[in-house]
Design a protein around this motif. Sequence first.
Motif, PDB file in Angstrom:
ATOM      1  N   MET A   1      -1.689   3.784  -0.047  1.00 15.01           N
ATOM      2  CA  MET A   1      -2.610   4.179  -0.625  1.00 15.01           C
ATOM      3  C   MET A   1      -2.996   5.980  -1.662  1.00 15.01           C
ATOM      4  SD  MET A   1      -4.629   2.100   1.258  1.00 15.01           S
ATOM      5  CE  MET A   1      -6.216   2.996   0.945  1.00 15.01           C
ATOM      6  N   ALA A   2      -2.384   6.155  -2.319  1.00  9.98           N
ATOM      7  CA  ALA A   2      -1.824   6.906  -2.860  1.00  9.98           C
ATOM      8  C   ALA A   2      -3.032   6.728  -4.423  1.00  9.98           C
ATOM      9  CB  ALA A   2      -0.652   7.416  -3.152  1.00  9.98           C
TER      10      ALA A   2
ATOM     11  N   GLY B   1       6.272   0.303   2.507  1.00  4.88           N
ATOM     12  CA  GLY B   1       5.367  -0.590   2.539  1.00  4.88           C
ATOM     13  C   GLY B   1       3.652   0.014   2.903  1.00  4.88           C
ATOM     14  N   THR B   2       3.156  -0.785   3.565  1.00  3.52           N
ATOM     15  CA  THR B   2       1.497   0.004   4.671  1.00  3.52           C
ATOM     16  C   THR B   2       2.245   0.488   5.892  1.00  3.52           C
ATOM     17  OG1 THR B   2       2.358  -2.552   5.882  1.00  3.52           O
ATOM     18  CG2 THR B   2       1.328  -2.497   3.718  1.00  3.52           C
TER      19      THR B   2
ATOM     20  N   GLY C   1      16.506  -6.946  -1.302  1.00  6.63           N
ATOM     21  CA  GLY C   1      15.973  -7.525  -3.144  1.00  6.63           C
ATOM     22  C   GLY C   1      14.628  -7.286  -3.129  1.00  6.63           C
ATOM     23  N   ARG C   2      13.844  -8.088  -4.241  1.00  6.45           N
ATOM     24  CA  ARG C   2      12.539  -7.527  -4.578  1.00  6.45           C
ATOM     25  C   ARG C   2      11.706  -6.798  -3.640  1.00  6.45           C
ATOM     26  NH1 ARG C   2      12.720 -10.982  -1.090  1.00  6.45           N
ATOM     27  NH2 ARG C   2      11.555 -13.199  -1.260  1.00  6.45           N
ATOM     28  N   LYS C   3      11.143  -7.646  -2.471  1.00  9.49           N
ATOM     29  CA  LYS C   3      11.061  -6.692  -1.172  1.00  9.49           C
ATOM     30  C   LYS C   3      10.901  -5.354  -1.137  1.00  9.49           C
ATOM     31  CE  LYS C   3       9.512  -8.520   2.845  1.00  9.49           C
ATOM     32  NZ  LYS C   3       9.145  -7.940   3.563  1.00  9.49           N
ATOM     33  N   SER C   4      12.251  -4.326  -2.026  1.00  8.12           N
ATOM     34  CA  SER C   4      11.625  -3.081  -2.804  1.00  8.12           C
ATOM     35  C   SER C   4      11.239  -2.331  -3.264  1.00  8.12           C
ATOM     36  CB  SER C   4      12.770  -2.387  -3.156  1.00  8.12           C
ATOM     37  OG  SER C   4      14.408  -2.592  -1.809  1.00  8.12           O
ATOM     38  N   ILE C   5       9.984  -3.255  -3.833  1.00 11.96           N
ATOM     39  CA  ILE C   5       9.152  -2.747  -4.887  1.00 11.96           C
ATOM     40  C   ILE C   5       8.054  -3.593  -4.214  1.00 11.96           C
ATOM     41  CG2 ILE C   5       7.974  -3.521  -7.309  1.00 11.96           C
ATOM     42  CD1 ILE C   5      11.200  -1.974  -7.173  1.00 11.96           C
ATOM     43  N   VAL C   6       7.656  -4.389  -3.949  1.00 13.31           N
ATOM     44  CA  VAL C   6       6.273  -5.214  -3.270  1.00 13.31           C
ATOM     45  C   VAL C   6       7.623  -6.283  -1.942  1.00 13.31           C
ATOM     46  CG1 VAL C   6       4.270  -6.968  -3.356  1.00 13.31           C
ATOM     47  CG2 VAL C   6       5.265  -5.668  -5.458  1.00 13.31           C
ATOM     48  N   PRO C   7       6.996  -5.343  -0.951  1.00 16.21           N
ATOM     49  CA  PRO C   7       5.811  -4.702  -0.706  1.00 16.21           C
ATOM     50  C   PRO C   7       6.000  -2.849  -0.575  1.00 16.21           C
ATOM     51  CG  PRO C   7       6.280  -5.664   1.644  1.00 16.21           C
ATOM     52  CD  PRO C   7       7.340  -6.151  -0.229  1.00 16.21           C
ATOM     53  N   GLY C   8       7.828  -2.927  -1.047  1.00 15.97           N
ATOM     54  CA  GLY C   8       7.673  -1.642  -0.652  1.00 15.97           C
ATOM     55  C   GLY C   8       7.480  -0.197  -0.590  1.00 15.97           C
ATOM     56  N   ILE C   9       7.018  -0.084  -2.426  1.00 15.55           N
ATOM     57  CA  ILE C   9       6.806   0.351  -2.928  1.00 15.55           C
ATOM     58  C   ILE C   9       5.566   0.934  -3.671  1.00 15.55           C
ATOM     59  CG2 ILE C   9       8.910   1.756  -2.946  1.00 15.55           C
ATOM     60  CD1 ILE C   9       8.816   1.474  -6.474  1.00 15.55           C
ATOM     61  N   ALA C  10       4.734  -0.120  -3.585  1.00  8.73           N
ATOM     62  CA  ALA C  10       3.599  -1.131  -3.610  1.00  8.73           C
ATOM     63  C   ALA C  10       1.981  -0.441  -3.279  1.00  8.73           C
ATOM     64  CB  ALA C  10       3.548  -2.224  -3.514  1.00  8.73           C
ATOM     65  N   GLY C  11       1.092  -1.092  -4.367  1.00  9.01           N
ATOM     66  CA  GLY C  11      -0.115  -0.153  -3.881  1.00  9.01           C
ATOM     67  C   GLY C  11      -0.914  -1.428  -2.470  1.00  9.01           C
TER      68      GLY C  11
ATOM     69  N   PRO D   1      -2.632  -7.726  -9.459  1.00  5.95           N
ATOM     70  CA  PRO D   1      -2.645  -6.517 -10.071  1.00  5.95           C
ATOM     71  C   PRO D   1      -1.055  -5.979  -9.427  1.00  5.95           C
ATOM     72  CG  PRO D   1      -3.855  -5.510  -8.328  1.00  5.95           C
ATOM     73  CD  PRO D   1      -4.075  -8.145  -8.499  1.00  5.95           C
ATOM     74  N   VAL D   2      -0.312  -5.703 -10.303  1.00  2.00           N
ATOM     75  CA  VAL D   2       1.178  -4.324  -9.595  1.00  2.00           C
ATOM     76  C   VAL D   2       0.874  -3.312  -9.266  1.00  2.00           C
ATOM     77  CG1 VAL D   2       3.988  -4.106  -9.931  1.00  2.00           C
ATOM     78  CG2 VAL D   2       1.887  -6.509 -10.483  1.00  2.00           C
ATOM     79  N   TRP D   3       1.273  -2.272  -8.351  1.00  2.00           N
ATOM     80  CA  TRP D   3       0.795  -1.238  -8.376  1.00  2.00           C
ATOM     81  C   TRP D   3       1.670  -0.232  -7.893  1.00  2.00           C
ATOM     82  CZ3 TRP D   3      -2.832   1.673 -10.694  1.00  2.00           C
ATOM     83  CH2 TRP D   3      -4.317   1.527 -11.339  1.00  2.00           C
ATOM     84  N   VAL D   4       2.404   0.548  -8.394  1.00  2.00           N
ATOM     85  CA  VAL D   4       3.583   1.014  -7.698  1.00  2.00           C
ATOM     86  C   VAL D   4       4.008   2.393  -7.467  1.00  2.00           C
ATOM     87  CG1 VAL D   4       5.043  -1.463  -8.632  1.00  2.00           C
ATOM     88  CG2 VAL D   4       4.738   1.114 -10.002  1.00  2.00           C
ATOM     89  N   ASN D   5       4.481   2.944  -6.702  1.00  2.00           N
ATOM     90  CA  ASN D   5       4.604   4.341  -6.448  1.00  2.00           C
ATOM     91  C   ASN D   5       5.232   5.007  -8.068  1.00  2.00           C
ATOM     92  OD1 ASN D   5       6.343   7.010  -6.271  1.00  2.00           O
ATOM     93  ND2 ASN D   5       5.743   6.973  -3.842  1.00  2.00           N
ATOM     94  N   ARG D   6       4.679   5.942  -8.245  1.00  2.00           N
ATOM     95  CA  ARG D   6       4.820   6.823  -9.420  1.00  2.00           C
ATOM     96  C   ARG D   6       6.832   7.506  -9.939  1.00  2.00           C
ATOM     97  NH1 ARG D   6       1.762   8.814 -13.276  1.00  2.00           N
ATOM     98  NH2 ARG D   6      -0.453   7.975 -12.478  1.00  2.00           N
ATOM     99  N   ILE D   7       6.560   8.018  -8.319  1.00  2.00           N
ATOM    100  CA  ILE D   7       8.312   8.521  -8.839  1.00  2.00           C
ATOM    101  C   ILE D   7       9.395   7.595  -9.171  1.00  2.00           C
ATOM    102  CG2 ILE D   7      10.192   9.905  -7.292  1.00  2.00           C
ATOM    103  CD1 ILE D   7       7.989  10.774  -5.367  1.00  2.00           C
TER     104      ILE D   7
END
Length: 429
Positions: free
Chosen positions: A137-138, A107-108, A182-192, A152-158
């Motif tokens: 911040m990638a 996340g952050t 659950g869904r927190k693995s995506i946001v905030p987990g691997i989000a921008g 706006p949904v930005w996520v890790n490229r991998i």
Amino acid sequence: MKEYIFPYGDGSVRAGLDEKQVLGVLRGHETPPIADIRAALWRSLNEPIDSAPLKELAHAGEKITMIISDVTRFWMRQDLVIPHLVDYLTDECGVRAEALTILVANGTHAPGDEATLRRLVTDGVYDRVRVVNHDCMADDLVYLGETSFHTPVWVNRIAAESDLVVCLGACTQHVMAGYGGGRKSIVPGIAGMQTICRNHAYSLDPERLRSNPRIGNGVLEDNPLNEDMCEAAGMMKALFMVNLVMNARMKLSSIFSGHYLTSWLRACREVDRIYRVDVPERADVVIASCGGYPKDMSLYQGTKTIDNVESGLKPGGTLILLIEARDGGGHPEYFDWIRDLTAGTIEERLRTRFTVPGYIFFLNCEQARRYRVMLLTGIEPEIVKPMGLEAFSDMDELLKSANLAGKSIYVIPNGSTVVPHVMGEGGEK
């Protein structure tokens, strides 16, 4: 007088209380731990909820990303699960170790060093599988689109470029999102950062400076943070969830795998069954521990216990929290918000430059206005005084200042696994 014991850091603290004043010692409902984690995990992967078995979704020759939680969630002991999940993917699914990436959902939060990563996944897995820190911040994040909440949904490229993403997380109550995991693995987990800030800004009431009344512990319906997170997770092209639930003694007791939403909602129901404790009335005083380290590692992490236990406290009551906070505020930014608090600019900054540490800081100040919040902690009193919090380093001194004579008390040895529910008040706050 009776002596009560509370976890604190790596040790414990004792407090002598008049037993006649104690309405109850609140603990989560006893649930046995899983005796064979490997067998329970594989059974859950082979018999998932609303999904084909994982071995029918992950195939040889495909790129697989496994998302795991960072060190602030080490209490979930995913290190006891990850080796078995890796074995399943390689042995049962035929996925090559070189095609598997473990992505830490920071996340952050700051990225972990090699020692931290080895602790998270075990040495055996670290030496076998690539382990990567997510960086919000990638400059190579992938844009998936915009939710109906205009996030706006930005996520890790991998993860975005993988054939399948397997998320491993633990479900527990959460003051902003209703429930964690659950869904927190995506946001905030691997989000921008932009995605995280936009989503978490729904923590604030849009009309005035206060927490949004639509959010709260255990609140999912009409909770904009939760609904936004669910939409964002649904944008991932192939997602499989592994949801862990810890019992009241912080031992793994259930694993629910499968569909990214319904398997997690099943875990949420189990969390309620274990952690929600019916009580007949609110008390004048709640004395709670975060549960020791790492739950009480910082104010940023440990004050989640306040979110859990305040439902058992009368308005204007006294909340005594045992929180070592060896890492102080936790996030480097947490105490920076004191300047805005004292200058009267906290609303302007939260509205225009919302951050999660800023909101948690603000929430703690809100709580200090609702109750008398007294901390047994390693933090110096003058640091938290502007927030309205009282800090003590000696339990006897704290109890003397609290003036407990004639007041009703709930004792909660591990506030991270207890949510008091006053019968007749409804299930949500």
